[in-house]
Design a protein around this motif. Sequence first.
Motif, PDB file in Angstrom:
ATOM      1  N   ILE A 100     -42.610  -4.088  23.412  1.00 54.14           N
ATOM      2  CA  ILE A 100     -43.308  -2.841  23.745  1.00 54.14           C
ATOM      3  C   ILE A 100     -43.330  -2.599  25.248  1.00 54.14           C
ATOM      4  N   TYR A 122     -41.434  -3.805  27.469  1.00 55.61           N
ATOM      5  CA  TYR A 122     -40.107  -3.732  28.077  1.00 55.61           C
ATOM      6  C   TYR A 122     -39.484  -2.355  27.843  1.00 55.61           C
ATOM      7  N   GLN A 123     -39.815  -1.782  26.689  1.00 52.71           N
ATOM      8  CA  GLN A 123     -39.148  -0.537  26.313  1.00 52.71           C
ATOM      9  C   GLN A 123     -39.489   0.628  27.225  1.00 52.71           C
ATOM     10  N   PRO A 181     -40.412  -1.598  18.262  1.00 50.67           N
ATOM     11  CA  PRO A 181     -41.523  -2.390  18.811  1.00 50.67           C
ATOM     12  C   PRO A 181     -42.827  -2.236  18.021  1.00 50.67           C
ATOM     13  N   ARG A 221     -30.425  -2.568  29.349  1.00 49.05           N
ATOM     14  CA  ARG A 221     -31.721  -3.237  29.230  1.00 49.05           C
ATOM     15  C   ARG A 221     -31.743  -3.979  27.907  1.00 49.05           C
ATOM     16  N   GLN A 232     -44.951  -1.896  33.133  1.00 47.54           N
ATOM     17  CA  GLN A 232     -43.736  -2.165  32.373  1.00 47.54           C
ATOM     18  C   GLN A 232     -43.215  -3.554  32.722  1.00 47.54           C
ATOM     19  N   LEU A 233     -42.615  -4.210  31.742  1.00 48.50           N
ATOM     20  CA  LEU A 233     -41.992  -5.517  31.990  1.00 48.50           C
ATOM     21  C   LEU A 233     -40.646  -5.299  32.666  1.00 48.50           C
ATOM     22  N   LYS A 234     -40.404  -6.035  33.771  1.00 50.22           N
ATOM     23  CA  LYS A 234     -39.091  -5.930  34.418  1.00 50.22           C
ATOM     24  C   LYS A 234     -38.027  -6.596  33.568  1.00 50.22           C
ATOM     25  N   TYR A 235     -38.328  -7.794  33.109  1.00 51.50           N
ATOM     26  CA  TYR A 235     -37.415  -8.559  32.258  1.00 51.50           C
ATOM     27  C   TYR A 235     -38.220  -9.242  31.165  1.00 51.50           C
TER      28      TYR A 235
END
Lengths: 368, 190
Positions: A294, A296-297, B174, B147, A272-275
């Motif tokens: 995608i 990040y979610q 997305p 977020r 997963q992307l942190k930011y």
Amino acid sequence: MNTEQALKINIPGSNNTLVTIVKAFVRQRYNLVEDDQADICIIDLDAYKANSLLDEIRKQHPVRPIIGLSLNEVAHDNIVFLKKPFRPDDLTQVLDQVSLKINQPKVIVADKIVGSIHRAATAVIEKSADKNRHVAHHGVTNRSDSVHYNPAEFLQGALINAYCQSIDTGITHRMEAWWNPIIIFPKIKKVWVDADDKNLQAFCRLPLKTFARYQAHDRDVANEVKIQPEPMLNTDDCPGSLQSMDAFLWKVAWWNAGGQLPLGIEHDQLIQLKYWPNITRYLCPDHVVQMCAILYQRPVSPLQVSEVLNIEHKEVYGFISAAHALGLINSIEDQPMKSSRLSESTKPVAKRHNVGLLRRILSRINRR
Amino acid sequence: MGQHKLIFTGPVGAGKTTAIASISDDPPVRTDEAATDMTKQRKPETTVALDYGVMHLPGEEKLHLYGTPGQERFDFMWDILSTGGIGLMVLINNNRPDPLKDLCFFLQRFETLIKSTAVVIGITQTDLKAEPCLQQYHKVLNKMNIRAPVFEVDARSRNDVSLLVQALLFSLDPGLSLELEDKDGKLETA
Ligand SMILES: Nc1nc2c(ncn2[C@@H]2O[C@H](COP(=O)(O)OP(=O)(O)OP(=O)(O)O)[C@@H](O)[C@H]2O)c(=O)[nH]1
Ligand SMILES: [Mg+2]
């Protein structure tokens, strides 16, 4: 550069007397060469137009050490001064000092760190699943599994080391890894390199040791990456534009990856992307915004991303490698992959807006 | 013929008027006036009612672009503008005294719209003032449990503003495909 190798001196400006003197004084220990191959410049500060010559050298070779000779004490930034008249020993002593400075600190520091990255990378391989076991057996070079690259073997690994040293000390550093020197200014978070992106991309295609093999005759030198402090250097010494450290590392990693994943990230592993990365300031090919959204979610695997977006693996892997280099990737290790179905991983957040509308806005905003 | 709204908000001088102008198809309607009092010290003109621009979508459809006035004394306008918006674009002026506080303020103020849609955050004027950096914004968002995409944007650059809009669209969905726009809006995600 090798300490055993004779240092190459250039004497710019057509000063024949000085050339003769230096030649006589240094004998075999140093070579006089053309401008392009020189390690050090010697310049007569009392000569006609010495200052403009000095500026010229600074512009063309911002990091090359300069020895300035003069009858009077002069204080120039970044110049090693030698008072005239001088004896052969005085000159060789100064040259030895400079050559020590060029050669010494980097080898020890850099090799140690590269070594530790190598060890860490090896550990990662050894820990990973069966399919990688034969790779560990053959050492860290696992280009052969065609899914992974080892950042430590590329410019990326050396660059991260140089960044770390530079940031830890707060001092400007120079890094050389078989290519143009890269200057790091940690306080303003910028780097300078005298090359365009085309050049950089070409250099990024191969592991560093490939270049080492071409350039070094000595096996000990083959792993050498030079990272050394340059406290005297400032941005005025660097002609052309500076780049942000993050943006530079981002593209180096993307190009080093060559469409592969960094060691330690599997193609079916949830990540997963942190930011969100700072996409307006980074290399941003097609699909980057989608990949950010995608990843990040919610946790997804690299493979899923390429399936959902219907794009090639190598595009996704390049993106993940770049994000990984900047520390933006979280690995979700213990979650079994089955738990996240494709459809679940791309669930729209706001269902009430129909997909058609969003798509029409997208097609409109994309038109240049 | 559908009517849809995209809302731009943020403090004085964040680039709302400029951002709308950079992506609007028609010349934007501005209600800028010579700034008075405090605002004047920072910029000659400020928006007093709202900014308005429009994007013409295929099939007679329109996306209305609304910018809220930056000055808080006009905040009665904000709720009227934001009702029914497809999402929120927050622009934060890094060159103001406390941009992190500005971010908190706008995210709290537009909480309802954010909860029902999505939010993206563009940090402007970073060329004039580099601090606070993006990590500091990430920290604030973490604390607020939000977020959302946040990156640097120059409101004068169409490309930057376009990326921010795309970030919003892909945050909403997305799986949205870049290829083949469908005429009847029937296509579902892959
Ligand atoms: N240097 C720089 N200028 C910017 C940037 N973004 C916007 N600007 C400029 O900042 C100024 C203020 O922008 P506006 O669009 O008027 O800001 P606003 O949010 O509408 O401000 P109010 O109407 O007062 O609330 C304009 O002159 C823009 O051109 C940026 O990233 N860097
Ligand atoms: Mg305005």
